[in-house]
Design a protein around this motif. Structure first.
Motif, PDB file in Angstrom:
ATOM      1  N   VAL B 236     -14.626  -8.691 -36.920  1.00 25.64           N
ATOM      2  CA  VAL B 236     -15.209  -9.986 -37.267  1.00 25.64           C
ATOM      3  C   VAL B 236     -16.708  -9.971 -37.011  1.00 25.64           C
ATOM      4  N   SER B 237     -17.439 -10.575 -37.949  1.00 21.61           N
ATOM      5  CA  SER B 237     -18.874 -10.779 -37.755  1.00 21.61           C
ATOM      6  C   SER B 237     -19.097 -12.276 -37.666  1.00 21.61           C
ATOM      7  N   TYR B 238     -19.697 -12.691 -36.598  1.00 18.47           N
ATOM      8  CA  TYR B 238     -19.765 -14.099 -36.259  1.00 18.47           C
ATOM      9  C   TYR B 238     -21.222 -14.510 -36.097  1.00 18.47           C
ATOM     10  N   LEU B 239     -21.614 -15.627 -36.708  1.00 20.14           N
ATOM     11  CA  LEU B 239     -23.001 -16.067 -36.622  1.00 20.14           C
ATOM     12  C   LEU B 239     -23.094 -17.421 -35.946  1.00 20.14           C
ATOM     13  N   GLU B 240     -24.128 -17.601 -35.173  1.00 22.79           N
ATOM     14  CA  GLU B 240     -24.309 -18.886 -34.513  1.00 22.79           C
ATOM     15  C   GLU B 240     -25.758 -19.327 -34.674  1.00 22.79           C
ATOM     16  N   GLY B 241     -25.943 -20.583 -35.093  1.00 21.73           N
ATOM     17  CA  GLY B 241     -27.297 -21.111 -35.220  1.00 21.73           C
ATOM     18  C   GLY B 241     -27.404 -22.433 -34.492  1.00 21.73           C
ATOM     19  N   CYS B 242     -28.568 -22.789 -34.011  1.00 19.28           N
ATOM     20  CA  CYS B 242     -28.715 -24.044 -33.267  1.00 19.28           C
ATOM     21  C   CYS B 242     -30.065 -24.704 -33.491  1.00 19.28           C
ATOM     22  N   THR B 243     -30.038 -26.060 -33.649  1.00 21.07           N
ATOM     23  CA  THR B 243     -31.272 -26.831 -33.713  1.00 21.07           C
ATOM     24  C   THR B 243     -31.048 -28.177 -33.039  1.00 21.07           C
ATOM     25  N   ALA B 244     -32.130 -28.885 -32.774  1.00 24.39           N
ATOM     26  CA  ALA B 244     -32.038 -30.190 -32.125  1.00 24.39           C
ATOM     27  C   ALA B 244     -33.252 -31.024 -32.517  1.00 24.39           C
ATOM     28  N   PRO B 245     -33.122 -32.391 -32.446  1.00 30.51           N
ATOM     29  CA  PRO B 245     -34.270 -33.223 -32.783  1.00 30.51           C
ATOM     30  C   PRO B 245     -35.362 -33.143 -31.712  1.00 30.51           C
ATOM     31  N   ILE B 246     -36.566 -33.579 -32.121  1.00 28.83           N
ATOM     32  CA  ILE B 246     -37.673 -33.667 -31.170  1.00 28.83           C
ATOM     33  C   ILE B 246     -37.475 -34.893 -30.294  1.00 28.83           C
ATOM     34  N   ARG B 247     -37.402 -34.711 -29.002  1.00 17.83           N
ATOM     35  CA  ARG B 247     -37.323 -35.835 -28.088  1.00 17.83           C
ATOM     36  C   ARG B 247     -38.202 -35.540 -26.900  1.00 17.83           C
ATOM     37  N   ASP B 248     -38.722 -36.604 -26.297  1.00 20.45           N
ATOM     38  CA  ASP B 248     -39.643 -36.401 -25.185  1.00 20.45           C
ATOM     39  C   ASP B 248     -38.940 -35.925 -23.919  1.00 20.45           C
ATOM     40  N   GLU B 249     -37.694 -36.387 -23.758  1.00 22.58           N
ATOM     41  CA  GLU B 249     -37.009 -35.968 -22.533  1.00 22.58           C
ATOM     42  C   GLU B 249     -36.319 -34.626 -22.786  1.00 22.58           C
ATOM     43  N   ASN B 250     -36.033 -33.941 -21.709  1.00 18.32           N
ATOM     44  CA  ASN B 250     -35.344 -32.667 -21.836  1.00 18.32           C
ATOM     45  C   ASN B 250     -33.856 -32.905 -22.015  1.00 18.32           C
ATOM     46  N   GLN B 251     -33.235 -32.050 -22.761  1.00 16.25           N
ATOM     47  CA  GLN B 251     -31.804 -32.173 -22.932  1.00 16.25           C
ATOM     48  C   GLN B 251     -31.131 -30.883 -22.509  1.00 16.25           C
ATOM     49  N   LEU B 252     -29.933 -31.030 -21.980  1.00 14.91           N
ATOM     50  CA  LEU B 252     -29.241 -29.877 -21.421  1.00 14.91           C
ATOM     51  C   LEU B 252     -28.220 -29.317 -22.398  1.00 14.91           C
ATOM     52  N   HIS B 253     -28.257 -28.013 -22.521  1.00  9.33           N
ATOM     53  CA  HIS B 253     -27.245 -27.326 -23.325  1.00  9.33           C
ATOM     54  C   HIS B 253     -26.649 -26.243 -22.437  1.00  9.33           C
ATOM     55  N   ALA B 254     -25.377 -26.366 -22.115  1.00  7.45           N
ATOM     56  CA  ALA B 254     -24.736 -25.359 -21.272  1.00  7.45           C
ATOM     57  C   ALA B 254     -23.457 -24.930 -21.962  1.00  7.45           C
ATOM     58  N   ALA B 255     -23.513 -23.783 -22.577  1.00 10.68           N
ATOM     59  CA  ALA B 255     -22.387 -23.338 -23.397  1.00 10.68           C
ATOM     60  C   ALA B 255     -21.719 -22.112 -22.793  1.00 10.68           C
ATOM     61  N   ILE B 256     -20.522 -21.857 -23.277  1.00  9.70           N
ATOM     62  CA  ILE B 256     -19.818 -20.627 -22.911  1.00  9.70           C
ATOM     63  C   ILE B 256     -19.326 -19.964 -24.191  1.00  9.70           C
ATOM     64  N   VAL B 257     -19.524 -18.684 -24.280  1.00 11.05           N
ATOM     65  CA  VAL B 257     -18.915 -17.914 -25.351  1.00 11.05           C
ATOM     66  C   VAL B 257     -18.094 -16.805 -24.710  1.00 11.05           C
ATOM     67  N   GLU B 258     -16.844 -16.729 -25.113  1.00  9.54           N
ATOM     68  CA  GLU B 258     -15.977 -15.665 -24.613  1.00  9.54           C
ATOM     69  C   GLU B 258     -15.453 -14.853 -25.794  1.00  9.54           C
ATOM     70  N   ILE B 259     -15.482 -13.550 -25.621  1.00  3.82           N
ATOM     71  CA  ILE B 259     -14.959 -12.671 -26.674  1.00  3.82           C
ATOM     72  C   ILE B 259     -13.956 -11.703 -26.050  1.00  3.82           C
ATOM     73  N   VAL B 260     -12.842 -11.536 -26.725  1.00  9.20           N
ATOM     74  CA  VAL B 260     -11.887 -10.527 -26.290  1.00  9.20           C
ATOM     75  C   VAL B 260     -11.685  -9.563 -27.453  1.00  9.20           C
ATOM     76  N   ALA B 261     -11.917  -8.284 -27.212  1.00 10.45           N
ATOM     77  CA  ALA B 261     -11.712  -7.278 -28.258  1.00 10.45           C
ATOM     78  C   ALA B 261     -10.663  -6.285 -27.787  1.00 10.45           C
ATOM     79  N   LYS B 262      -9.593  -6.173 -28.559  1.00  7.41           N
ATOM     80  CA  LYS B 262      -8.511  -5.261 -28.182  1.00  7.41           C
ATOM     81  C   LYS B 262      -8.709  -3.885 -28.830  1.00  7.41           C
ATOM     82  N   ASP B 263      -7.682  -3.033 -28.777  1.00  3.30           N
ATOM     83  CA  ASP B 263      -7.845  -1.651 -29.228  1.00  3.30           C
ATOM     84  C   ASP B 263      -8.498  -1.570 -30.611  1.00  3.30           C
ATOM     85  N   ASN B 264      -9.532  -0.757 -30.707  1.00  5.58           N
ATOM     86  CA  ASN B 264     -10.235  -0.491 -31.975  1.00  5.58           C
ATOM     87  C   ASN B 264     -10.809  -1.735 -32.641  1.00  5.58           C
ATOM     88  N   ALA B 265     -10.845  -2.844 -31.935  1.00  2.58           N
ATOM     89  CA  ALA B 265     -11.405  -4.048 -32.564  1.00  2.58           C
ATOM     90  C   ALA B 265     -12.931  -4.009 -32.445  1.00  2.58           C
TER      91      ALA B 265
END
Lengths: 251, 484
Positions: B236-265
């Motif tokens: 599998v080929s997986y793409l991820e893109g991200c954008t956000a609006p302009i705001r004066d205050e800071n915003q938090l982004h806390a993500a998790i990505v987990e990948i499991v690849a089995k034999d020959n994957a």
């Protein structure tokens, strides 16, 4: 084509060019000779628009336009080409991509559409043949890992691709063996036309065995102290720059 | 000197370049009140109609998180974050899940059109399957039916919880446990959506799978999690893109990505991260604290991370690979750009456990303005990892003289048969290079684009085509004129 009038330029307060006057017409090859530190490379840089120098007096007209007001890339698009003494390496940027960008900028400036890839490749092949440069150079990144000679040949190849009105070759012969020197000279001769002009800046006379200049100027202490025809170069080779040093002091 | 004045001018001009994704979409949203406590977590879980095991998982994570302290080892200046002054759930309100494009809120559709996301029918030709997550919830997953024919599950995390709870239960937290770190614990407690992807044995995805994340609502944190499971012999080929609006205050982004690849994957994960970086004075911007990890669990399995990081005020991110299977391969290719007052501390961890495991790290940092850009990487060869190999190359490029570039490589080897190589270079975009381009008729902007893209080429070449073009443009926009 080019008129330099009373040009004074300095770097960090040190005056290097002290009143240069020079006129170059279409179809001419001019040689500017002089000892190290006489201001040869400064003159080339000022013509190309390098902003390290402050122009304190004088003017430069190119095709009737005030050259000093133009940005370096504008000068390039208007047909001024500088063959660098020390061409820089740009890792990861292919010669092909680099030249294609350069050629298309020039075309855009002239109101032309970008060149089709197939036409561009064809032009590359033709110009390579014209200046007798082996094709592997153009498959590499800009000057990256090129030998001194390869870099200089690559400058001539770029000159061929961009087909400039006015070429300024800054010590293109330095560091070249005789075969490479011949290739470079051959390229310059091939590209000569009644419509363009070339300024060859050199320390040694030997390049002028292969490129016959219409005029020879001697730059010394930031001024052109003598101008003549090709025989002046030979005289200079025989007598050395000391001969001029004495003469200028006597005056 | 005149030169410096010109530089300042150019620097000013480009660093004021506007962030082009900075609009706000006016959609009605379903939002929980600010603050973080067990009630909020229960409310999130209830809104999402979650099974008990998931609520238990969230609560355990939350209780654990409360015992933890924010990490301070990174080379970052992180202002204090008030976790009670934040919204943890905000979803664009729409009628019970869109059945087709007509059901999607037109405002929302407009947003994704502006982002250039191929969510609508005509873009199908582009051949990208997209799961789009705005604020906390997944809006629409395209191509689902077509992928389903191959047995591929590609859907929002919430849908996976409803439709494939066993898979979620088995794999969620198996690569990044909620105890892993502060932000992983926080995410595990409050995550609201994300993407889920399951590739059955022997299946190769016929197209790139893509997720687009966008933070829209104000004062809202985005906590998504992605789980990718690749069974034996799959790709599998997986793409991820991200954008956000302009705001004066800071915003938090806390993500998790987990990948499991089995034999020959083989799993290839590519990111173009362009969260709002804050303005030229460092006001606003996203705090991006992300835990990404892959477990190359099967023999001959392979996980590749490719990232182009240009956004966020603060980036804290170390996509890693645990090389468990024999002959497994881990790769990390990264371009991280910081400008103005951005800070990035990013790199990778390659943990070699299996025999003949191989990892490659190519990191290209570019710092401009007043920014700080650090590479932090761990290569660990454990006792049983016979003949493990690693090659690391960490290059830094500086533009201007107010920025910083730092490299923190950690190497731990417990097996003498391993070979670990590390190369590092630091360079400066030269005036000479720019002038050379100028003299050929190429202006400053294009010159920087050429030079930077040349520098980052090894990494950009690893991106799928449709991303590579975007990434190149992004690099140029992020950096133009910052030369010194």
């Amino acid at each position: 084509m080019l008129q330099i009038k009373n040009l004074h330029a300095s770097i960090e307060g040190n005056e290097i060019l002290k009143g240069i006057n020079l006129e170059v017409n279409k179809g001419e090859i001019h040689a500017i000779m002089g000892p190290n530190g006489s201001g040869k490379s400064t003159l080339a840089s000022v013509l190309a628009g390098r902003d390290l120098f402050d122009i304190t007096d004088g003017e430069i007209l190119y095709e009737g336009k005030n050259l000093l007001e133009m940005a370096p890339e504008e000068r390039a698009r208007e047909g001024i080409f500088l063959g660098f003494q020390y061409p820089v390496e740009i890792p990861g940027v292919s010669m092909m991509n680099f030249l294609k960008t350069a050629v298309n900028e020039q075309r855009k400036h002239r109101g032309q559409d970008p060149m089709k890839s197939s036409d561009f490749l064809k032009m590359m092949r033709e110009k390579k043949d014209l200046v007798e440069i082996d094709s592997n150079l153009t498959n590499r990144s800009v000057n990256e890992g090129f030998s001194g000679g390869e870099k200089k040949r690559n400058e001539i190849f770029q000159m061929a691709m961009l087909d400039p009105q006015l070429s300024i070759l800054d010590e293109t012969d330095s560091g070249l063996d005789i075969d490479a020197l011949k290739i470079v000279a051959h390229g310059v001769n091939k590209l000569k036309s009644p419509e363009n002009a070339t300024i060859v800046i050199t320390h040694y006379q030997r390049l002028l065995n292969y490129i016959i200049p219409d005029k020879v100027h001697v730059l010394y202490g930031g001024q052109i102290v003598r101008s003549g025809d090709k025989d002046l170069a030979i005289e200079l080779e025989e007598k050395g720059y000391d001969w001029l040093r004495k003469e200028t002091t006597n005056q | 000197m005149a030169k410096e004045k010109d530089q300042d001018k150019i620097l000013q001009k480009y660093t004021q370049n506007e962030y082009k994704y900075g609009w706000v979409t006016d959609v009605e949203s379903d939002t929980l009140p600010k603050g973080l406590n067990e009630d909020i977590i229960r409310a999130i879980s209830k809104k999402k109609n979650e099974p008990q095991f998931l609520l238990d998982f969230r609560l355990k994570a939350f209780r654990h998180w409360q015992q933890m302290k924010m990490p301070d080892w990174a080379h970052l200046q992180i202002p204090e974050i008030d976790y009670q002054d934040m919204v943890y759930y905000s979803a664009p309100r729409q009628k019970a899940g869109p059945k087709n494009m007509d059901d999607v809120d037109p405002e929302l559709k407009k947003t994704f059109d502006r982002l250039g996301i191929p969510i609508d029918e005509q873009k199908r030709l582009a051949g990208v399957a997209v799961d789009a997550v705005m604020d906390s919830s997944s809006v629409k997953t395209t191509f689902k039916e077509k992928l389903a024919e191959l047995g591929i599950i590609f859907c929002s995390f919430s849908e996976a919880v409803q439709n494939h709870p066993d898979l979620v239960k088995e794999y969620m937290g198996s690569v990044v446990p909620y105890t892993d770190n502060y932000f992983a614990a926080l995410n595990s407690a409050v995550f609201s959506d994300g993407s889920f992807c399951y590739i059955p044995k022997g299946v190769k995805t016929p197209m790139e799978l893509s997720t687009y994340f966008r933070i829209n609502a104000a004062n809202t944190g985005q906590f998504e999690r992605t789980l990718i499971v690749a069974e034996d012999d799959s790709y599998v080929s997986y793409l991820e893109g991200c954008t956000a609006p302009i705001r004066d205050e800071n915003q938090l982004h806390a993500a998790i990505v987990e990948i499991v690849a089995k034999d020959n994957a083989h799993v290839k994960y590519s990111t173009v991260q362009n969260w709002y970086p804050g303005n030229k004075d460092g006001k606003g911007g996203i705090y991006n604290f992300v835990t990404k990890r892959g477990k190359a669990q099967g023999n001959n399995s392979k996980i590749s991370w490719t990232q182009v990081e240009t956004g966020s005020a603060i980036t804290w991110k170390y996509p890693s690979v645990i090389l468990m299977g024999d002959n497994s391969v881990g790769e990390f290719y990264s371009v991280a750009v910081t400008n103005n007052h951005q800070q990035a501390d990013t790199g990778t961890k390659m943990i070699h456990i299996g025999k003949n495991t191989k990892s490659t790290i190519i990191s290209k940092g570019i710092s401009a303005g007043y920014s700080n850009n650090s590479y932090r990487g761990l290569v660990k060869i454990t006792k049983n990892a016979e003949n493990a190999r690693n090659f690391s190359q960490c290059d830094s490029m500086l533009m201007g003289d107010q920025c910083g570039a730092h490299t923190f490589p950690y190497i731990e080897t417990e097996n003498m048969s391993s070979i670990v190589e590390h190369e590092a270079t630091t360079s400066k975009i030269g005036e000479d290079q720019i002038f050379y381009c100028n003299q050929r008729g190429i202006d400053e902007e294009d010159a920087i684009g050429l030079i930077v893209n040349g520098y980052a080429k090894e990494v950009l070449n690893k991106l799928p085509m449709e991303f590579a073009v975007e990434a190149q443009t992004l690099l140029q926009i992020s950096l133009e004129g910052s030369v010194g």
